[in-house]
Design an enzyme around this catalytic site. Structure first.
Site, short mmCIF file in Angstrom:
data_model
loop_
_atom_site.label_atom_id
_atom_site.label_comp_id
_atom_site.label_asym_id
_atom_site.label_seq_id
_atom_site.Cartn_x
_atom_site.Cartn_y
_atom_site.Cartn_z
N VAL A 1 -6.37 20.84 -4.97
CA VAL A 1 -5.95 21.18 -3.95
C VAL A 1 -4.99 22.44 -3.97
CG1 VAL A 1 -5.62 19.04 -2.69
CG2 VAL A 1 -4.07 19.69 -3.46
N LYS B 1 -6.79 -1.11 9.21
CA LYS B 1 -7.80 -1.46 10.50
C LYS B 1 -7.77 -1.64 12.24
CE LYS B 1 -8.14 -4.77 7.11
NZ LYS B 1 -6.87 -4.88 7.06
N GLY C 1 -5.85 -5.18 -2.20
CA GLY C 1 -5.05 -4.52 -3.33
C GLY C 1 -4.13 -3.06 -3.48
N LYS D 1 -13.21 -4.49 10.79
CA LYS D 1 -14.14 -3.67 10.06
C LYS D 1 -15.59 -3.22 10.71
CE LYS D 1 -11.11 -5.14 5.88
NZ LYS D 1 -11.38 -5.91 4.78
N VAL E 1 0.45 -0.81 0.00
CA VAL E 1 0.57 -0.20 0.38
C VAL E 1 0.88 1.17 -0.04
CG1 VAL E 1 -2.14 1.13 1.12
CG2 VAL E 1 -2.35 -1.32 1.11
#
Length: 414
Positions: free
Chosen positions: A31, A100, A298, A200, A12
């Site tokens: 932004v 998580k 993923g 979760k 990630v």
């Protein structure tokens, strides 16, 4: 220019760095400022990375750098993630995480620290990977009183069950395939025993009902005991088996929360979510049922959600984004044995006629399921909704009567 740091350069973390680099112009247009990666924390060396000059092995380089306004935590686990995130928030840096386990264990505390220090603690990627769910519940559905959330929250178990349902693989074969394809870890316990889904649903429940619900308050079952016989009986009943994380707000304001395999009727929107995909149903009093669907994990899907939170933090550097729930002692969660559910039960008995009569005596109204290739002495039925405690007591009586219960799976009202 807004400087950010990334803690962790695994799947990630590398995805976050990639998106922040390759989508620089797109993000600038959103932004109005450049988002600049100033530090990447990892114990490994990445000499071939185009960002090789940004790597550090010292957290001090991040915590002591006053230019770093937003920190991305994608290391996973609680140690040292919890300590690092807490220290960042305390010194005025906003934090984005996909962790998580961290949010489920310490979300209330970290949100409180963020509030006190006028910073943001955001974690869109912690539940659905690339599926937007935290922001929609917190913003888009804010006018609703959410009464229930239920979902397929783990792609690994959904892949395994899909192979069992569609291709007749047994659990062990499907798990081995998931590991070979990289969908399951070498030690798959967190996935197949339901712990990942539990974290979760705790995060979603805490957000929806504004009180922290800790994983140790949630009755959790996995899929390792599901057999092909159960899969076939689910089809005969008119549905499929899915691992479901579910929380429901009762009329007395208590929460009924569980993670367990369930028979899901084929007309449910969750029934046809297959392979590694996730699906989350949110039931609101104004919108009715809203379903969020997509890849729950993923590299780039998860990184996409992380970067969206980074953008939110950059947009809210001066005025923090409101995302908050209070701490609790889990007293708002009912005992899982008091939960009311219908149940599928499969058993073996020397005398099937006696077994069915005994089941009718105990459960009053049962719906018998008949499988053409049923083993000798096998019975299967679905009982009407009862408290789980009553069902457990009745199962004990069946076993004491020589009727060996092989499987008991909840019927999902989905």
């Amino acid at each position: 220019m807004v400087s950010v740091a990334i803690m962790g350069h695994g799947v990630v973390g590398s995805g976050v760095a990639e998106i922040l680099t390759t989508h620089k112009n797109k993000l600038f247009a959103s932004v109005g400022e450049e988002i600049y990666i100033k530090h990447i924390l990892d114990l490994r060396d990445f000499p071939d990375s185009p960002l090789s000059d940004r790597f550090t092995k010292s957290f001090d380089d991040i915590i002591n750098d006053i230019d770093v306004r937003v920190v991305v935590e994608v290391m996973g686990g609680l140690n040292p993630a919890y300590d690092y995130v807490k220290r960042c928030l305390l010194c005025g840096k906003s934090v984005v995480t996909s962790n998580k386990e961290l949010v489920a264990a310490h979300g209330a505390e970290l949100l409180s620290i963020a509030k006190e220090n006028n910073t943001n603690f955001l974690f869109e990627a912690s539940v659905g990977g690339g599926i937007p769910i935290i922001r929609p519940i917190n913003q888009c559905l804010v006018a609703n009183n959410v009464s229930e959330i239920a979902g397929i929250l783990n792609g690994t178990t959904n892949f395994i069950l899909t192979k069992m349902i569609n291709e007749g693989m047994d659990f062990d074969t499907a798990l081995k395939l998931a590991q070979e394809l990289g969908y399951a870890e070498r030690n798959p316990e967190a996935d197949v025993e339901g712990h990942d889904a539990c974290r979760k649903i705790c995060i979603l429940a805490s957000l929806a009902f504004s009180k922290h619900i800790y994983p140790d308050a949630v009755h959790t079952e996995g899929i390792s005991k599901i057999t092909l016989d159960d899969v076939k009986y689910a089809s005969i009943w008119g549905g499929v088996i899915k691992l479901i994380g579910k929380v429901k707000r009762l009329e007395n304001k208590m929460c009924d929360i569980v993670v367990a395999p369930m028979f899901v009727p084929s007309n449910s929107q969750l029934a046809n979510i297959d392979d590694v995909f996730n699906g989350i149903m949110v039931r609101g009093d104004c919108t009715g049922d809203v379903v969020f669907y997509g890849k729950g994990a993923g590299k780039l899907p998860t990184a996409s959600a992380v970067v969206a939170d980074v953008v939110d933090c950059v947009k809210h550097l001066k005025n923090r984004k409101y995302l908050f729930w209070t701490d609790s002692d889990n007293s708002s969660v009912i005992d899982y044995k008091d939960s009311v559910t219908a149940m599928y039960i499969r058993a073996n008995a020397p005398d099937t006629a006696f077994a069915y009569n005994k089941a009718k005596e105990l459960f009053s109204d049962i719906h018998v399921l008949e499988k053409p290739d049923a083993k000798t002495g096998e019975i299967a039925f679905v009982c009407e909704p009862l408290t789980y405690n009553t069902i457990l007591k009745n199962i004990d009586i069946l076993n004491d009567s020589g009727i060996k219960v092989e499987s008991a799976i909840r019927i999902g009202d989905l």
